[in-house]
Design an enzyme around this catalytic site. Structure first.
Site, PDB file in Angstrom:
ATOM      1  N   HIS A   1      -2.352  -8.048   3.663  1.00 15.52           N
ATOM      2  CA  HIS A   1      -1.135  -8.838   3.872  1.00 15.52           C
ATOM      3  C   HIS A   1      -0.137  -8.042   4.716  1.00 15.52           C
ATOM      4  O   HIS A   1       0.569  -7.203   4.176  1.00 15.52           O
ATOM      5  CB  HIS A   1      -0.498  -9.181   2.520  1.00 15.52           C
ATOM      6  CG  HIS A   1      -1.272 -10.193   1.758  1.00 15.52           C
ATOM      7  ND1 HIS A   1      -1.129 -11.535   1.968  1.00 15.52           N
ATOM      8  CD2 HIS A   1      -2.223 -10.072   0.810  1.00 15.52           C
ATOM      9  CE1 HIS A   1      -1.950 -12.200   1.173  1.00 15.52           C
ATOM     10  NE2 HIS A   1      -2.630 -11.332   0.460  1.00 15.52           N
TER      11      HIS A   1
ATOM     12  N   GLU B   1       2.618  -8.945   5.839  1.00 20.20           N
ATOM     13  CA  GLU B   1       3.984  -9.248   5.389  1.00 20.20           C
ATOM     14  C   GLU B   1       4.345  -8.483   4.121  1.00 20.20           C
ATOM     15  O   GLU B   1       5.489  -8.495   3.693  1.00 20.20           O
ATOM     16  CB  GLU B   1       4.149 -10.760   5.209  1.00 20.20           C
ATOM     17  CG  GLU B   1       3.535 -11.375   3.961  1.00 20.20           C
ATOM     18  CD  GLU B   1       2.013 -11.552   4.019  1.00 20.20           C
ATOM     19  OE1 GLU B   1       1.370 -11.077   4.971  1.00 20.20           O
ATOM     20  OE2 GLU B   1       1.475 -12.163   3.073  1.00 20.20           O
TER      21      GLU B   1
ATOM     22  N   CYS C   1      -5.491 -12.752   5.150  1.00 20.19           N
ATOM     23  CA  CYS C   1      -6.192 -12.722   3.857  1.00 20.19           C
ATOM     24  C   CYS C   1      -7.255 -13.823   3.808  1.00 20.19           C
ATOM     25  O   CYS C   1      -8.177 -13.814   4.590  1.00 20.19           O
ATOM     26  CB  CYS C   1      -5.191 -12.808   2.709  1.00 20.19           C
ATOM     27  SG  CYS C   1      -5.899 -12.271   1.130  1.00 20.19           S
TER      28      CYS C   1
END
Lengths: 252, 210
Positions: free
Chosen positions: B186, B188, B79
């Site tokens: 992202h 994750e 990001c």
């Protein structure tokens, strides 16, 4: 292009999911982590956890719930309910939530939105608005305190103010429609969504897959939230998405 | 071991938890000394470019990152962490980035060439389109990932754009050159697909060292 998001909402009280969740395949339908994983596997794009604990202990428990959910969930989630200060926001976000949702506290003290946005970035700050139509005024008014208190704010005006303060997203609930399962409030949703520059989540009134399609097409919503129809298995995230795909709505 | 660079502006918890779930060792640290023990680095980031690069410069982490990358250690920016890899950003006035990749970070216009407005930030799930092959995209061919950002990278070096997503403009979503990688989204928070990308990165880290 970006997809429309489907967001199940879970009410959490003293660390447990409440409000009749009927999932026989889960070991423990009251465990927030199990439910979060279940919805993730079903294709939910995001989750909202609403802390409805009344006690201080319940709020502390919520931080542990957030930590456990964050450790297991690989999709974004928002936590709302009882967040009244920058300290509250820090506790929840540091525990691993991606966003916090502010409601009453933001109306009482709009600079709280700015404090949160300055510290964590606008993308972390969702402002939840409970809206109800006022016949005499001919407009939607903002309600606080879980819908018990009418304010002087007109909904679109408040949404714009909240965004000016730094809100990165609006979670818009129609109190007139909530729980009726006859569809989202499309006029309200569209009025807010077309007036603001940030994503709007429609909430209140979802009863079937068609209602989601309407929220996106006529309501111009960026995302749609629902609780009971998912919990009671009247439909599933998977079914809703399948329907939306067939209708040409861009979903994940 | 992967070193997660802690400079006060990261979503460290979710990145580290994702690594933990995949059984990768990691260390979260702001100390170059600690981080230099890692075989690969992750630079996370949420917030403004200007604040972030100022902190990285003041703490000596910017220098450390450049030195370590020059020595061949893999780096993954996520990001804002990806944006910091580029030469400069126009967010809150022009500021210089780490300069590891060629290009500039500019605001998503929010208005189409025909004058229609659209929402900024670019928030939600968008589709990846593979552009250039990379070990980071092993077993990844399209699919949706989760974005939240208002600025994006522009570059004339199209070789570094490994995958992109369309949000009116073409947003470089996965970038990479040599041992430097970045994702605008992202991983994750991008369900299985995101975890695959993190797993690929961990494999790159392991390979370079052995």
């Amino acid at each position: 292009m970006i997809t429309k998001r489907i967001i199940p909402c879970l009410d959490v009280k003293e660390g447990r999911v409440v409000k009749g969740v009927q999932f026989v395949e889960l070991r423990d339908a009251g465990d927030p982590v199990e439910l979060a994983k279940f919805y993730d596997a079903e294709g939910a794009d995001e989750l909202v956890f609403l802390d409805i604990s009344a006690s201080h202990e319940g709020r502390k428990t919520m931080v542990e719930v957030v930590e456990r959910v964050a450790a297991e969930l690989a999709i974004p989630f928002t936590v709302g309910g009882g967040i009244n200060s920058l300290e509250d926001m820090k506790r929840i976000l540091r525990a691993g939530a991606d966003k916090v949702s502010l409601n009453t506290a933001a109306v009482l003290n709009p600079s709280l939105i700015k404090e949160g946005a300055d510290f964590f970035g606008s993308q972390c700050i969702v402002v939840a608005i409970d809206a109800k139509y006022d016949e005499t005024l001919g407009s939607w008014r903002v309600y606080t305190h879980g819908g018990r208190k009418e304010t002087n704010w007109e909904v679109v005006a408040w949404a714009k103010e909240a965004i000016k303060q730094g809100a990165g997203e609006i979670l818009l609930t129609s109190m007139d429609k909530d729980g009726r399962k006859d569809g989202y409030n499309l006029k309200l949703t569209s009025a807010v969504s077309t007036a603001v520059s940030v994503p709007v989540i429609a909430s209140g009134g979802a009863g079937n897959a068609l209602h989601f399609a309407q929220a996106f097409a006529e309501g111009k919503a960026d995302a749609a939230l629902a609780a009971s129809i998912f919990h009671y298995k009247e439909t599933s995230v998977k079914e809703v998405k399948q329907y939306l795909k067939e209708e040409g709505v861009n979903v994940r | 071991m992967i070193g997660i660079i802690d400079y006060g502006m990261g979503n460290l918890y979710s990145v580290s938890k994702a690594l933990e779930r995949m059984n990768y060792n990691y260390v979260i640290s702001s100390s170059p000394e600690e981080l230099s023990k890692a075989k690969g680095l992750i630079l996370p980031g949420v917030g403004s470019f200007k604040d972030a690069i100022e902190i990285l410069n003041e703490t000596g982490l910017a220098y450390f990152i450049k030195e370590t990358v020059a020595a061949g250690t893999p780096l993954l920016g996520i990001c804002l962490g990806m944006q910091l890899l580029f030469e400069e950003s126009e967010e809150n006035g022009i500021s210089e980035g780490l300069g590891l990749l060629q290009g500039k970070i500019v605001k998503i216009p929010g208005v189409t060439s025909s004058g229609e407005t659209y929402k900024v930030p670019h928030m939600g799930w968008n589709e990846l389109e593979n552009r250039n092959p990379s070990p980071l995209l092993e077993d990844v061919d399209g699919g949706h990932v989760y974005f939240v950002h208002s600025y994006y990278a522009t570059t004339t070096d199209q070789d570094i754009v490994l995958a992109s997503s369309i949000y009116n403009v073409e947003v470089p979503a996965v970038v990479g050159k040599g041992n430097v990688f970045g994702t605008q989204f992202h991983p994750e928070k991008s369900s299985e697909l995101g975890l695959t990308i993190l797993r690929n990165y961990a494999a790159i880290v392991e390979e370079r060292v052995s």
